[in-house]
Design a protein around this motif. Sequence first.
Motif, PDB file in Angstrom:
ATOM      1  N   ARG A   1       0.852  -1.184   0.000  1.00  0.00           N
ATOM      2  CA  ARG A   1       0.000   0.000   0.000  1.00  0.00           C
ATOM      3  C   ARG A   1       0.888   1.235   0.000  1.00  0.00           C
ATOM      4  N   LEU A   2       0.551   2.189  -0.846  1.00  0.00           N
ATOM      5  CA  LEU A   2       1.362   3.402  -0.968  1.00  0.00           C
ATOM      6  C   LEU A   2       0.509   4.631  -0.634  1.00  0.00           C
ATOM      7  N   PRO A   3       1.120   5.812  -0.616  1.00  0.00           N
ATOM      8  CA  PRO A   3       0.411   7.015  -0.162  1.00  0.00           C
ATOM      9  C   PRO A   3      -0.893   7.305  -0.910  1.00  0.00           C
ATOM     10  N   ASP A   4      -1.711   8.119  -0.244  1.00  0.00           N
ATOM     11  CA  ASP A   4      -3.022   8.476  -0.770  1.00  0.00           C
ATOM     12  C   ASP A   4      -2.926   9.194  -2.110  1.00  0.00           C
ATOM     13  N   VAL A   5      -3.966   9.006  -2.914  1.00  0.00           N
ATOM     14  CA  VAL A   5      -4.120   9.755  -4.155  1.00  0.00           C
ATOM     15  C   VAL A   5      -5.361  10.625  -4.005  1.00  0.00           C
ATOM     16  N   ALA A   6      -5.212  11.910  -4.206  1.00  0.00           N
ATOM     17  CA  ALA A   6      -6.337  12.833  -4.035  1.00  0.00           C
ATOM     18  C   ALA A   6      -7.378  12.615  -5.127  1.00  0.00           C
ATOM     19  N   PRO A   7      -8.637  12.936  -4.843  1.00  0.00           N
ATOM     20  CA  PRO A   7      -9.659  12.874  -5.890  1.00  0.00           C
ATOM     21  C   PRO A   7      -9.239  13.707  -7.097  1.00  0.00           C
ATOM     22  N   VAL A   8      -9.678  13.290  -8.269  1.00  0.00           N
ATOM     23  CA  VAL A   8      -9.326  13.978  -9.513  1.00  0.00           C
ATOM     24  C   VAL A   8     -10.266  15.160  -9.722  1.00  0.00           C
ATOM     25  N   ALA A   9      -9.700  16.352  -9.833  1.00  0.00           N
ATOM     26  CA  ALA A   9     -10.500  17.545 -10.097  1.00  0.00           C
ATOM     27  C   ALA A   9     -10.950  17.552 -11.553  1.00  0.00           C
ATOM     28  N   PRO A  10     -12.142  18.106 -11.835  1.00  0.00           N
ATOM     29  CA  PRO A  10     -12.603  18.175 -13.221  1.00  0.00           C
ATOM     30  C   PRO A  10     -11.554  18.851 -14.105  1.00  0.00           C
ATOM     31  N   GLY A  11     -11.198  18.192 -15.208  1.00  0.00           N
ATOM     32  CA  GLY A  11     -10.216  18.742 -16.129  1.00  0.00           C
ATOM     33  C   GLY A  11      -8.776  18.520 -15.739  1.00  0.00           C
ATOM     34  N   GLN A  12      -8.526  17.902 -14.581  1.00  0.00           N
ATOM     35  CA  GLN A  12      -7.145  17.684 -14.143  1.00  0.00           C
ATOM     36  C   GLN A  12      -6.405  16.737 -15.082  1.00  0.00           C
ATOM     37  N   TYR A  13      -7.101  15.707 -15.549  1.00  0.00           N
ATOM     38  CA  TYR A  13      -6.518  14.747 -16.487  1.00  0.00           C
ATOM     39  C   TYR A  13      -7.456  14.582 -17.669  1.00  0.00           C
ATOM     40  N   ALA A  14      -6.875  14.362 -18.829  1.00  0.00           N
ATOM     41  CA  ALA A  14      -7.703  14.027 -19.982  1.00  0.00           C
ATOM     42  C   ALA A  14      -8.396  12.704 -19.711  1.00  0.00           C
ATOM     43  N   GLU A  15      -9.656  12.603 -20.108  1.00  0.00           N
ATOM     44  CA  GLU A  15     -10.406  11.382 -19.843  1.00  0.00           C
ATOM     45  C   GLU A  15     -10.225  10.412 -21.003  1.00  0.00           C
ATOM     46  N   ASP A  16      -8.979   9.946 -21.120  1.00  0.00           N
ATOM     47  CA  ASP A  16      -8.601   8.970 -22.136  1.00  0.00           C
ATOM     48  C   ASP A  16      -7.366   8.226 -21.646  1.00  0.00           C
ATOM     49  N   GLY A  17      -6.773   7.408 -22.511  1.00  0.00           N
ATOM     50  CA  GLY A  17      -5.611   6.633 -22.108  1.00  0.00           C
ATOM     51  C   GLY A  17      -4.459   7.499 -21.639  1.00  0.00           C
ATOM     52  N   ALA A  18      -4.277   8.649 -22.278  1.00  0.00           N
ATOM     53  CA  ALA A  18      -3.194   9.550 -21.873  1.00  0.00           C
ATOM     54  C   ALA A  18      -3.428  10.075 -20.463  1.00  0.00           C
ATOM     55  N   GLY A  19      -4.690  10.391 -20.140  1.00  0.00           N
ATOM     56  CA  GLY A  19      -5.001  10.870 -18.803  1.00  0.00           C
ATOM     57  C   GLY A  19      -4.782   9.803 -17.748  1.00  0.00           C
TER      58      GLY A  19
ATOM     59  N   ALA B   1     -19.827  12.570  -7.782  1.00  0.00           N
ATOM     60  CA  ALA B   1     -19.041  11.337  -7.801  1.00  0.00           C
ATOM     61  C   ALA B   1     -17.573  11.585  -8.109  1.00  0.00           C
ATOM     62  N   GLN B   2     -17.224  12.829  -8.474  1.00  0.00           N
ATOM     63  CA  GLN B   2     -15.842  13.100  -8.844  1.00  0.00           C
ATOM     64  C   GLN B   2     -14.925  13.237  -7.638  1.00  0.00           C
ATOM     65  N   SER B   3     -15.495  13.218  -6.431  1.00  0.00           N
ATOM     66  CA  SER B   3     -14.672  13.275  -5.228  1.00  0.00           C
ATOM     67  C   SER B   3     -14.374  11.885  -4.680  1.00  0.00           C
ATOM     68  N   THR B   4     -14.732  10.857  -5.428  1.00  0.00           N
ATOM     69  CA  THR B   4     -14.480   9.493  -4.984  1.00  0.00           C
ATOM     70  C   THR B   4     -13.037   9.092  -5.284  1.00  0.00           C
ATOM     71  N   VAL B   5     -12.619   7.964  -4.728  1.00  0.00           N
ATOM     72  CA  VAL B   5     -11.272   7.448  -4.957  1.00  0.00           C
ATOM     73  C   VAL B   5     -11.090   7.162  -6.441  1.00  0.00           C
ATOM     74  N   PRO B   6     -10.064   7.739  -7.095  1.00  0.00           N
ATOM     75  CA  PRO B   6      -9.908   7.560  -8.536  1.00  0.00           C
ATOM     76  C   PRO B   6      -9.081   6.345  -8.948  1.00  0.00           C
TER      77      PRO B   6
ATOM     78  N   PHE C   1      -7.608  -0.462 -10.763  1.00  0.00           N
ATOM     79  CA  PHE C   1      -8.727   0.099 -11.493  1.00  0.00           C
ATOM     80  C   PHE C   1      -8.696   1.618 -11.358  1.00  0.00           C
ATOM     81  N   VAL C   2      -9.137   2.295 -12.416  1.00  0.00           N
ATOM     82  CA  VAL C   2      -9.207   3.753 -12.451  1.00  0.00           C
ATOM     83  C   VAL C   2     -10.639   4.153 -12.760  1.00  0.00           C
ATOM     84  N   ARG C   3     -11.105   5.205 -12.071  1.00  0.00           N
ATOM     85  CA  ARG C   3     -12.423   5.768 -12.343  1.00  0.00           C
ATOM     86  C   ARG C   3     -12.302   7.281 -12.374  1.00  0.00           C
ATOM     87  N   MET C   4     -12.724   7.909 -13.465  1.00  0.00           N
ATOM     88  CA  MET C   4     -12.690   9.371 -13.569  1.00  0.00           C
ATOM     89  C   MET C   4     -13.960   9.854 -14.259  1.00  0.00           C
TER      90      MET C   4
END
Length: 253
Positions: free
Chosen positions: A141-159, A216-221, A207-210
């Motif tokens: 287990r590694l450090p926490d990952v913050a929820p993804v803010a809208p527009g923070q990452y492209a919603e595709d493979g690159a993101g 729902a965007q404040s959930t674990v990504p 698994f990744v969810r964005m």
Amino acid sequence: MQRRGVVGALVVTGALVAGVGVWASGGGGGPAVADQQAQAVVKAVQGDLNTGFYAPGSIYGGLFSQGTLVEQVERHGGVLVSMASDRTRTVNQGVVLMDVQGKAACYALSFGLGAWTVRVTWQRCPADADLAVARGLLDHRLPDVAPVAPGQYAEDGAGVRALLLGTARTAQTGSDGASSASSAVLGVGTADGVLSAAARIRGVCYFVRMGGAAAAQSTVPLWQAPLDDQRTCGQSQAAAASGTYGEDAAQEG
């Protein structure tokens, strides 16, 4: 509710968890430590489901994801073995493996839309529950990952790759960890505005969810896939795991 995601680094193989003798069902029935951990998970999920009028000013409540469940089970010394739900999210059933580092035992976990619906019952572990893999997931287990803010990452493979790379760097896994993350994505899909993806980093499936509704965007990504998805690790499994649980009672009135 604290939220986090994880990126790991290990390849593991090992023995299967043997089924153990049948104890009484209900709130316990397994070894003492595992029972205590399972009850702690119940309280955590009850907190997730306490919203609005039932939890004024609480940090808990509202929508949460499978990643939240993984986080809470891991925090109490276990791993999520499997999770299934109906389309309305009113009947959610899973299996958790508790006291992974000690006298491991499995429990059926079920919950609906209210805190009063949460229940754990001791059960025989599935025949293919791999204890060595479960221990490896907890060990890395590694450090926490913050929820993804809208527009923070492209919603595709690159993101998705950018999220994995950023997490690897935050966790200071070094250039090897980052390069592994950059080529780890196994599949990406989008449905109803929600991106889901599966990735494997040094033998561990994530698994990744964005995206999706604002609430729902404040959930674990990003989270370690359940134990029974570790072997196949496909986008279809990630998509099935991308739903949310609970409801916002304040919004419901």
